[in-house]
Design a protein around this motif. Structure first.
Motif, short mmCIF file in Angstrom:
data_model
loop_
_atom_site.label_atom_id
_atom_site.label_comp_id
_atom_site.label_asym_id
_atom_site.label_seq_id
_atom_site.Cartn_x
_atom_site.Cartn_y
_atom_site.Cartn_z
N GLY A 1 0.78 -1.24 0.00
CA GLY A 1 0.00 0.00 0.00
C GLY A 1 0.80 1.28 0.00
N TRP A 2 2.11 1.21 0.28
CA TRP A 2 2.91 2.42 0.21
C TRP A 2 4.37 2.10 -0.10
CZ3 TRP A 2 6.46 2.31 4.28
CH2 TRP A 2 6.09 1.65 5.44
N VAL A 3 5.09 3.12 -0.56
CA VAL A 3 6.48 2.98 -0.98
C VAL A 3 7.32 3.99 -0.23
CG1 VAL A 3 8.08 3.20 -2.93
CG2 VAL A 3 5.81 2.16 -3.27
N VAL A 4 8.50 3.58 0.21
CA VAL A 4 9.42 4.47 0.92
C VAL A 4 10.13 5.37 -0.10
CG1 VAL A 4 11.44 4.61 2.40
CG2 VAL A 4 9.75 2.79 2.76
N LEU A 5 10.09 6.67 0.15
CA LEU A 5 10.76 7.65 -0.71
C LEU A 5 12.11 8.09 -0.14
CD1 LEU A 5 7.66 9.94 -1.42
CD2 LEU A 5 8.53 8.07 -2.85
N ASP A 6 12.17 8.26 1.18
CA ASP A 6 13.38 8.78 1.82
C ASP A 6 13.34 8.42 3.29
OD1 ASP A 6 15.78 10.13 2.05
OD2 ASP A 6 14.88 12.12 2.21
N ALA B 1 13.35 -8.74 -5.62
CA ALA B 1 13.42 -7.89 -4.42
C ALA B 1 13.29 -6.42 -4.80
CB ALA B 1 14.72 -8.12 -3.67
N ALA B 2 12.66 -5.66 -3.91
CA ALA B 2 12.58 -4.21 -4.11
C ALA B 2 13.95 -3.60 -3.85
CB ALA B 2 11.55 -3.62 -3.15
N PRO B 3 14.30 -2.54 -4.57
CA PRO B 3 15.62 -1.92 -4.34
C PRO B 3 15.72 -1.31 -2.95
CG PRO B 3 14.27 -0.55 -5.77
CD PRO B 3 13.53 -1.85 -5.61
N ILE B 4 16.92 -1.35 -2.39
CA ILE B 4 17.18 -0.70 -1.11
C ILE B 4 17.33 0.79 -1.35
CG2 ILE B 4 18.88 -0.47 0.75
CD1 ILE B 4 19.30 -3.53 0.43
N VAL B 5 16.61 1.60 -0.57
CA VAL B 5 16.59 3.04 -0.81
C VAL B 5 17.27 3.83 0.31
CG1 VAL B 5 14.53 2.96 -2.26
CG2 VAL B 5 14.27 3.23 0.23
N SER B 6 17.62 3.17 1.42
CA SER B 6 18.26 3.89 2.52
C SER B 6 19.12 2.94 3.34
CB SER B 6 17.21 4.55 3.42
OG SER B 6 17.83 5.30 4.45
N ALA C 1 21.47 3.45 -2.83
CA ALA C 1 21.64 3.85 -1.42
C ALA C 1 23.11 3.74 -1.03
CB ALA C 1 20.79 2.97 -0.50
N VAL C 2 23.53 4.59 -0.08
CA VAL C 2 24.92 4.61 0.35
C VAL C 2 24.99 5.09 1.79
CG1 VAL C 2 25.22 6.95 -0.59
CG2 VAL C 2 27.24 5.53 -0.18
N ALA C 3 25.98 4.59 2.54
CA ALA C 3 26.22 5.06 3.90
C ALA C 3 27.69 4.88 4.22
CB ALA C 3 25.37 4.28 4.92
#
Length: 651
Positions: free
Chosen positions: A372-377, A621-626, A584-586
């Motif tokens: 139902g929802w997608v992470v943007l940030d 798999a969904a891409p990792i965004v954070s 994504a990067v850290a």
């Protein structure tokens, strides 16, 4: 309730050894069970164990505090009341989202049968959040000891002030729900994060006392020698918030010197010393940070603050933790941040680089995917919790699960961390808002003459960088200094700004897409109005950037395995083997690199120039965004809300 499993038990010599290989089933949370791993601490009333919490689609560490069978056998009602007291004290603080980051979070309570001296005794337990201590240790006592071992000095002024301010905020939360802690000491202050992300949390409410309520422990004088005030030993009816202020002053003294303010062998010895009108000066110890020791007037002011807060007569004592923190801030905040103390701290953690093993991290799924929802940030706090901007509004991840939508009506575009427990988000209205446990409040009002705000990084009340789409459609970076705007720096050639990360106190890495269709990158000082660019423009758009201010480095990622590093004003580009699309990067405090995309996660030791895949994701798999990284661990959020955690062992 408990059930046996086939798990091979670890060596576990304690009163709860019969719980080896036992699943402790939650009585309040369906399909949740806990499995003990090992003992991490022992107290007079309870044994603290590291346990794994298993829930549908997720697993993660918690601390299970199990009452000692001998205590329950000798005083069953007392143990039960003590557990209820701690559960109530912590439970009241969980009602707001996000919860206070300065008090450990209660997760669950229950009881379990334990074999003891041939009897089966029903023993109460409670589960609280696991705090990852990282390189420097998980308690304030250990972190001060680490600093002494590595540098021969305790905490510097800015770090000691942070301890006091965090403890004062936590005590304010506790006192607001009518509870007095009564056992604040360095070993009951848990620590997580590093450097700018460091957080100090109050833990262990075993002898906490609701204000105006008879003591759980009757005529027993409880507390820790060196931190217990006279009224607590004398069992007078004068226990209140000022009781914790006394202990907080002792914690500050230890934080600055590594020594107890009242070093008696027993509580009686320490209280006799507290009844003496004199106090040892912080300057009496060579372990005091040299930047503070040289300031005779500042040391005298600190001594005076501590003397008032530890007055033997509670009526003459500093009345509240916040008042004490304000007095200390007047002294320590006026001292300029020392580059020498920062270098000393940076040197102290270098030993961790040598302790890193080359073994692959162990990954766990902390939260399942959502519909139902997608992470943007995402914006991460130092304790591994985060605020996310999603297509369905704001959501908060508390370490175990996502919250329901927060403060509906906002349409967040981006989020960032302002301070522990405090986040910023940019709304589609172009306003900037602050979100914390108190709610949402506007921080920067939309200004049509200024343009549209896209990204914010830093503290707008002090210094922040703001990426703007100006009224003529161009991009600029402006500094927000003490709530005022500085002149914008034009980002010439930028078609889209996607990432903003702070490299140094006044310097940010800005990345995105250029007007020519390739990548855009610049290291910008918005106060000095300067910008540095890579000699060769990135081939494709850069989608995210991360920086380690302690390491003085930054890294940006993009499609086709594109990596762009920035250190010391020098840009270096390279390509990840296999050219996966990165999203994504850290960087951790040592500058170690973590990058991720749809195909998994890669890790590289700082300055090695090599990245190795440590997690391979399924094809669908969904891409990792954070990503969030500390030395020894990484947390990852996928676009579908799935959360993963990886742990790297230190030798």
């Amino acid at each position: 309730m408990a059930s046996r499993t086939d798990v091979d038990p670890r060596l576990f010599a304690s009163e709860v050894s019969s719980l080896h290989g036992v699943d402790i089933v939650s009585p309040t949370q369906p399909a949740v069970r806990y499995r003990l791993e090992h003992v991490i601490g022992r107290g007079g009333f309870a044994i603290a164990c590291l346990a794994m919490r298993h829930a549908p689609g997720s697993v993660g560490p918690v601390v299970l505090k199990i009452w000692r069978p001998s205590m329950v056998l000798g005083a069953r009602e007392l143990a039960s009341r003590a557990l209820r007291k701690e559960a109530v004290a912590l439970g009241r603080l969980n009602e707001r989202v996000p919860p206070s980051p300065f008090v450990v979070r209660l997760l669950d309570t229950g009881s379990v049968p334990v074999d003891h001296d041939g009897m089966s005794i029903e023993v109460p337990w409670l589960a609280v959040e696991y705090v990852h201590g990282g390189v420097e240790g998980e308690t304030l006592h250990r972190r001060v000891a680490y600093a002494l071992e590595q540098t021969s000095h305790a905490f510097d002024a800015q770090r000691a002030l942070k301890v006091v301010e965090h403890m004062a905020r936590g005590l304010e939360e506790i006192h607001a729900v009518g509870v007095v802690h009564r056992d604040l000491k360095p070993s009951n202050v848990l620590c997580c994060g590093s450097n700018h992300d460091e957080i100090f949390k109050i833990s262990d409410f075993g002898i906490a006392r609701p204000a105006g309520v008879e003591s759980t422990f009757g005529d027993m004088a409880l507390g820790s020698p060196g931190y217990i005030p006279p009224e607590q030993l004398h069992l007078r009816d004068e226990i209140g918030p000022w009781t914790d202020v006394f202990a907080l002053a002792g914690v500050l003294y230890f934080t600055l010197t590594g020594q107890k303010l009242f070093p008696g062998r027993s509580a009686v010895d320490a209280v006799l010393l507290a009844n003496d009108a004199t106090r040892p000066s912080v300057r009496a110890h060579p372990t005091l940070a040299p930047e503070i020791a040289r300031q005779e007037r500042a040391c005298a002011a600190l001594d005076a603050c501590i003397l008032r807060a530890t007055a033997a007569d509670p009526r003459k004592r500093t009345p509240s933790a916040q008042a004490f923190a304000a007095e200390v801030a007047n002294v320590l905040a006026s001292e300029p941040a020392s580059t020498r103390s920062q270098r000393r701290w940076t040197t102290s953690i270098e030993s961790a680089r040598r302790r890193q093993t080359q073994s692959a991290p162990q990954f766990e799924r902390r939260a399942p995917s959502v519909d139902g929802w997608v992470v943007l940030d995402c914006a991460w706090d130092g304790d591994g919790r985060c605020l996310a901007a999603t297509t369905a509004g704001l959501r908060f991840f508390d370490g175990q699960a996502w919250s329901a939508a927060l403060h509906e009506g906002y349409r967040p575009l981006s989020v960032s961390r302002r301070a522990p427990g405090s986040f910023l988000f940019v709304d589609q209205s172009s306003g900037v808002f602050e979100l914390d446990a108190e709610g949402v409040r506007p921080l920067i009002e939309p200004d049509p003459n200024l343009g549209r705000i896209a990204l914010v990084d830093g503290d707008p009340g002090d210094l922040a960088a703001v990426a703007l789409r100006t009224v003529d459609g161009a991009w600029a970076l402006s500094a927000r200094v003490s709530r005022r705007w500085a002149r914008p720096v034009p980002l010439v050639g930028a078609a889209l700004i996607a990432g903003l990360s702070r490299i140094a106190d006044q310097r940010w890495l800005v990345v995105g897409r250029s007007t020519s269709g390739g990548g855009y990158a610049a290291a910008v000082d918005p106060l000095a109005m300067t910008a540095d660019f890579p000699r060769r423009a990135p081939a494709a758009a850069l989608v995210q950037a991360a920086a380690s201010r302690a390491a003085g480095s930054a890294l940006a990622v993009g499609p086709r395995g594109q990596l762009l590093a920035c250190a010391g004003g020098v840009f270096t580009d390279r390509t990840l083997v296999g050219e996966p699309n990165l999203s994504a990067v850290a960087l951790d405090v040592l500058g170690n690199e973590w990058v991720a995309g749809a195909r998994g996660i890669w890790f590289g030791v700082a300055h090695s120039g090599r990245l190795t895949q440590v997690l391979q994701a399924p094809v669908d798999a969904a891409p990792i965004v954070s990503l969030y990284a500390d030395v020894g661990r990484v947390l990852a959020v996928a676009a579908d809300g799935g959360v993963f955690a990886g742990r790297l062992e230190l030798s």
